[in-house]
Design a protein around this motif. Structure first.
Motif, PDB file in Angstrom:
ATOM      1  N   THR A 330      51.449  36.049  55.146  1.00 58.22           N
ATOM      2  CA  THR A 330      51.402  35.241  53.935  1.00 58.22           C
ATOM      3  C   THR A 330      49.969  34.969  53.517  1.00 58.22           C
ATOM      4  OG1 THR A 330      53.512  34.215  54.533  1.00 58.22           O
ATOM      5  CG2 THR A 330      52.186  33.083  52.885  1.00 58.22           C
ATOM      6  N   ALA A 331      49.107  34.684  54.481  1.00 60.22           N
ATOM      7  CA  ALA A 331      47.690  34.471  54.170  1.00 60.22           C
ATOM      8  C   ALA A 331      47.064  35.740  53.608  1.00 60.22           C
ATOM      9  CB  ALA A 331      46.943  34.014  55.416  1.00 60.22           C
ATOM     10  N   GLY A 332      47.408  36.882  54.216  1.00 60.56           N
ATOM     11  CA  GLY A 332      46.831  38.134  53.756  1.00 60.56           C
ATOM     12  C   GLY A 332      47.272  38.516  52.360  1.00 60.56           C
ATOM     13  N   THR A 333      48.573  38.438  52.099  1.00 61.63           N
ATOM     14  CA  THR A 333      49.067  38.832  50.774  1.00 61.63           C
ATOM     15  C   THR A 333      48.639  37.829  49.715  1.00 61.63           C
ATOM     16  OG1 THR A 333      50.993  39.780  49.669  1.00 61.63           O
ATOM     17  CG2 THR A 333      51.344  37.692  50.794  1.00 61.63           C
ATOM     18  N   SER A 334      48.449  36.566  50.120  1.00 61.91           N
ATOM     19  CA  SER A 334      47.970  35.560  49.173  1.00 61.91           C
ATOM     20  C   SER A 334      46.539  35.873  48.734  1.00 61.91           C
ATOM     21  CB  SER A 334      48.045  34.175  49.820  1.00 61.91           C
ATOM     22  OG  SER A 334      47.745  33.163  48.890  1.00 61.91           O
ATOM     23  N   LEU A 335      45.701  36.272  49.661  1.00 56.00           N
ATOM     24  CA  LEU A 335      44.325  36.638  49.286  1.00 56.00           C
ATOM     25  C   LEU A 335      44.312  37.880  48.390  1.00 56.00           C
ATOM     26  CD1 LEU A 335      42.234  35.963  52.509  1.00 56.00           C
ATOM     27  CD2 LEU A 335      41.697  35.140  50.198  1.00 56.00           C
ATOM     28  N   SER A 336      45.147  38.856  48.710  1.00 58.72           N
ATOM     29  CA  SER A 336      45.213  40.049  47.854  1.00 58.72           C
ATOM     30  C   SER A 336      45.676  39.678  46.449  1.00 58.72           C
ATOM     31  CB  SER A 336      46.173  41.085  48.463  1.00 58.72           C
ATOM     32  OG  SER A 336      45.672  41.583  49.683  1.00 58.72           O
ATOM     33  N   ALA A 337      46.669  38.792  46.365  1.00 55.41           N
ATOM     34  CA  ALA A 337      47.170  38.355  45.060  1.00 55.41           C
ATOM     35  C   ALA A 337      46.114  37.574  44.298  1.00 55.41           C
ATOM     36  CB  ALA A 337      48.432  37.510  45.243  1.00 55.41           C
ATOM     37  N   ALA A 338      45.372  36.722  45.007  1.00 52.25           N
ATOM     38  CA  ALA A 338      44.310  35.945  44.347  1.00 52.25           C
ATOM     39  C   ALA A 338      43.244  36.872  43.775  1.00 52.25           C
ATOM     40  CB  ALA A 338      43.695  34.957  45.331  1.00 52.25           C
ATOM     41  N   ASN A 339      42.872  37.884  44.532  1.00 51.45           N
ATOM     42  CA  ASN A 339      41.882  38.841  44.029  1.00 51.45           C
ATOM     43  C   ASN A 339      42.402  39.566  42.791  1.00 51.45           C
ATOM     44  OD1 ASN A 339      40.040  38.185  46.021  1.00 51.45           O
ATOM     45  ND2 ASN A 339      40.721  39.789  47.411  1.00 51.45           N
ATOM     46  N   ALA A 340      43.681  39.971  42.834  1.00 50.46           N
ATOM     47  CA  ALA A 340      44.273  40.638  41.670  1.00 50.46           C
ATOM     48  C   ALA A 340      44.335  39.691  40.472  1.00 50.46           C
ATOM     49  CB  ALA A 340      45.669  41.149  42.025  1.00 50.46           C
ATOM     50  N   LEU A 341      44.635  38.434  40.719  1.00 45.93           N
ATOM     51  CA  LEU A 341      44.734  37.462  39.628  1.00 45.93           C
ATOM     52  C   LEU A 341      43.395  37.277  38.930  1.00 45.93           C
ATOM     53  CD1 LEU A 341      46.458  35.321  38.139  1.00 45.93           C
ATOM     54  CD2 LEU A 341      45.663  33.667  39.854  1.00 45.93           C
ATOM     55  N   ILE A 342      42.338  37.085  39.708  1.00 45.37           N
ATOM     56  CA  ILE A 342      41.012  36.878  39.099  1.00 45.37           C
ATOM     57  C   ILE A 342      40.593  38.123  38.315  1.00 45.37           C
ATOM     58  CG2 ILE A 342      38.601  36.326  39.529  1.00 45.37           C
ATOM     59  CD1 ILE A 342      40.630  34.021  39.996  1.00 45.37           C
ATOM     60  N   GLN A 343      40.895  39.288  38.856  1.00 44.05           N
ATOM     61  CA  GLN A 343      40.534  40.532  38.165  1.00 44.05           C
ATOM     62  C   GLN A 343      41.323  40.688  36.861  1.00 44.05           C
ATOM     63  OE1 GLN A 343      41.230  43.053  41.713  1.00 44.05           O
ATOM     64  NE2 GLN A 343      39.203  43.903  41.341  1.00 44.05           N
ATOM     65  N   SER A 344      42.475  40.062  36.758  1.00 42.30           N
ATOM     66  CA  SER A 344      43.311  40.224  35.570  1.00 42.30           C
ATOM     67  C   SER A 344      42.871  39.319  34.416  1.00 42.30           C
ATOM     68  CB  SER A 344      44.784  39.927  35.906  1.00 42.30           C
ATOM     69  OG  SER A 344      45.003  38.524  36.057  1.00 42.30           O
ATOM     70  N   ILE A 345      41.955  38.386  34.683  1.00 45.77           N
ATOM     71  CA  ILE A 345      41.534  37.443  33.626  1.00 45.77           C
ATOM     72  C   ILE A 345      40.614  38.158  32.656  1.00 45.77           C
ATOM     73  CG2 ILE A 345      40.319  35.292  33.128  1.00 45.77           C
ATOM     74  CD1 ILE A 345      41.183  34.287  35.887  1.00 45.77           C
ATOM     75  N   GLU A 346      41.077  38.299  31.430  1.00 53.67           N
ATOM     76  CA  GLU A 346      40.259  38.956  30.411  1.00 53.67           C
ATOM     77  C   GLU A 346      39.280  37.973  29.757  1.00 53.67           C
ATOM     78  OE1 GLU A 346      43.208  40.623  27.811  1.00 53.67           O
ATOM     79  OE2 GLU A 346      43.383  42.460  29.031  1.00 53.67           O
ATOM     80  N   SER A 347      39.677  36.737  29.626  1.00 53.24           N
ATOM     81  CA  SER A 347      38.757  35.714  29.142  1.00 53.24           C
ATOM     82  C   SER A 347      39.274  34.354  29.583  1.00 53.24           C
ATOM     83  CB  SER A 347      38.628  35.746  27.608  1.00 53.24           C
ATOM     84  OG  SER A 347      39.844  35.373  26.995  1.00 53.24           O
ATOM     85  N   MET A 348      38.334  33.444  29.785  1.00 51.47           N
ATOM     86  CA  MET A 348      38.679  32.098  30.221  1.00 51.47           C
ATOM     87  C   MET A 348      37.867  31.113  29.381  1.00 51.47           C
ATOM     88  SD  MET A 348      38.617  30.601  34.101  1.00 51.47           S
ATOM     89  CE  MET A 348      38.720  28.855  34.446  1.00 51.47           C
ATOM     90  N   GLY A 349      38.550  30.231  28.688  1.00 51.33           N
ATOM     91  CA  GLY A 349      37.889  29.274  27.829  1.00 51.33           C
ATOM     92  C   GLY A 349      37.584  29.819  26.444  1.00 51.33           C
ATOM     93  N   LYS A 350      37.076  28.947  25.631  1.00 50.49           N
ATOM     94  CA  LYS A 350      36.753  29.276  24.241  1.00 50.49           C
ATOM     95  C   LYS A 350      35.245  29.368  24.095  1.00 50.49           C
ATOM     96  CE  LYS A 350      37.532  27.493  19.558  1.00 50.49           C
ATOM     97  NZ  LYS A 350      38.092  26.373  18.769  1.00 50.49           N
ATOM     98  N   SER A 351      34.803  30.491  23.564  1.00 51.56           N
ATOM     99  CA  SER A 351      33.354  30.646  23.413  1.00 51.56           C
ATOM    100  C   SER A 351      32.829  29.661  22.401  1.00 51.56           C
ATOM    101  CB  SER A 351      33.035  32.086  22.984  1.00 51.56           C
ATOM    102  OG  SER A 351      33.657  32.400  21.771  1.00 51.56           O
ATOM    103  N   ALA A 352      31.639  29.158  22.686  1.00 50.86           N
ATOM    104  CA  ALA A 352      31.034  28.122  21.833  1.00 50.86           C
ATOM    105  C   ALA A 352      30.634  28.703  20.485  1.00 50.86           C
ATOM    106  CB  ALA A 352      29.827  27.528  22.538  1.00 50.86           C
TER     107      ALA A 352
END
Length: 352
Positions: A330-352
């Motif tokens: 569970t710890a291992g697959t959770s870290l793999s999922a977290a890495n995939a999640l961060i890589q999937s973020i195309e943008s975060m927040g609203k540009s000023a």
């Protein structure tokens, strides 16, 4: 972690690389290494002639156990070691044969094999943690100056930067990474106690043999057995539950940001709905939440397994075997999922 016939679910929760560290072949290989180290240690005390010990060690290394027979016998014995040793005794020959397994017991082999598996688990988790920290740093460098609405107690608070939320994620991950070397040292520990934990069968030679085994296996000898003192494996379980909880918090934040819309977060690769084709479900974020809650449930079982009766337990020990490998996966697959999640973020927040 067993999903039965639900093969569709296995990919959501399994970590096959880590699962392999707890398979029969890996376990029997660890048993072999222990028995070789034991006979070599006995040779250092003069209980076995060095040449005879070397010959027996070579035979042990060449031994291929019958896993099916061991599995069948384990239903009777409750552990795999008696049948493994019976088969090994039938395989070896020579003057040192009577000293095979001398001074050791089933728990010494199984606990030491578990410790060796945990060392490999921690190496994998360490690499994935480093990847996650690098991904979070990259996300902050790219989107950190964008504006976000801070939320406290499920209500809008004040505006702040995306880097502030990312920093909250990164600090907790960093703290866990920084504690990992101490955990590795705590769990890098030989189990060796003999029948009742006092190595009485080895007498005055016990410490020499124990130190020799530990050195050969790359472990630390604490000077005593820990048959009924489960601190090393409990520390591993606690750390992994905290890890998956930390990643579950990231997943929950991302899921709530997805609910708020593209001004909070835009991601690629969301899951589809059978009824609403317009949806892009944050499945990976949801997985992190589920995995966190699963390990939080399992860690309570590890605390139950801490309660060993008298010198050695069968029931508490068996519970540990059922839970600890699942927590590692569970710890291992959770870290793999977290890495995939961060890589999937195309943008975060609203540009000023």
């Amino acid at each position: 972690m067993t999903t039965g016939e639900q093969r569709w679910a296995a990919g959501l929760y399994r970590d096959y690389q880590i699962a392999g560290l707890f398979c029969d072949d890996t376990l029997f290989a660890s048993f072999s290494c222990f028995e070789q180290a034991l006979i070599n240690g006995l040779a250092k005390t003069g209980l076995v002639a060095p040449a005879d010990a070397a010959d027996l060690a070579r035979q042990i290394a060449a031994f291929k156990p019958d896993g099916a027979a061991i599995a069948e016998a384990s239903m009777r014995d409750g552990v795999p070691v008696p049948e493994y040793v019976r088969q090994l005794r039938a395989h070896v020959t020579g003057p040192a044969k009577p000293m095979l397994h001398h001074g050791a017991t089933s728990q010494d082999l199984i606990d030491t094999a578990t410790i060796q598996a945990l060392a490999s688990v921690n190496a994998i988790l360490s690499d994935r943690l480093e990847t996650l920290l690098a991904l979070l740093s990259g996300l902050s460098a790219r989107d950190g100056e964008n504006q976000l609405q801070a939320i406290t107690r499920m209500q809008p608070a004040v505006g702040f930067h995306a880097s502030d939320r990312i920093a909250a994620w990164r600090h907790t991950v960093q703290a866990l990474r920084d504690r990992l070397p101490a955990l590795k040292e705590q769990t890098k520990i030989l189990q060796f106690g003999g029948a009742v934990g006092d190595l009485q069968a080895l007498g005055e030679n016990a410490d020499i043999v124990a130190r020799s085994i530990a050195q050969e296996l790359g472990l630390r000898w604490p000077g005593h057995s820990w048959h009924s003192a489960r601190g090393p494996v409990l520390a591993q379980a606690n750390w992994m539950s905290e890890l998956t909880g930390t990643l579950g918090k990231i997943g929950q934040d991302v899921a709530l940001m997805a609910l708020r819309g593209n001004e909070d977060i835009r991601m690629s690769g969301g899951g589809s709905s059978s009824a609403m084709p317009h949806k892009q479900n944050p499945v990976t974020a949801e997985r992190l939440i589920t995995l966190a809650r699963f390990n939080a449930t399992l860690v309570s079982g590890m605390h139950q397994a801490q309660v060993h009766e008298l010198e050695r337990s069968g029931a508490a020990w068996m519970l540990e075997w059922m839970i600890l490998p699942q927590m590692c996966e569970t710890a291992g697959t959770s870290l793999s999922a977290a890495n995939a999640l961060i890589q999937s973020i195309e943008s975060m927040g609203k540009s000023a």
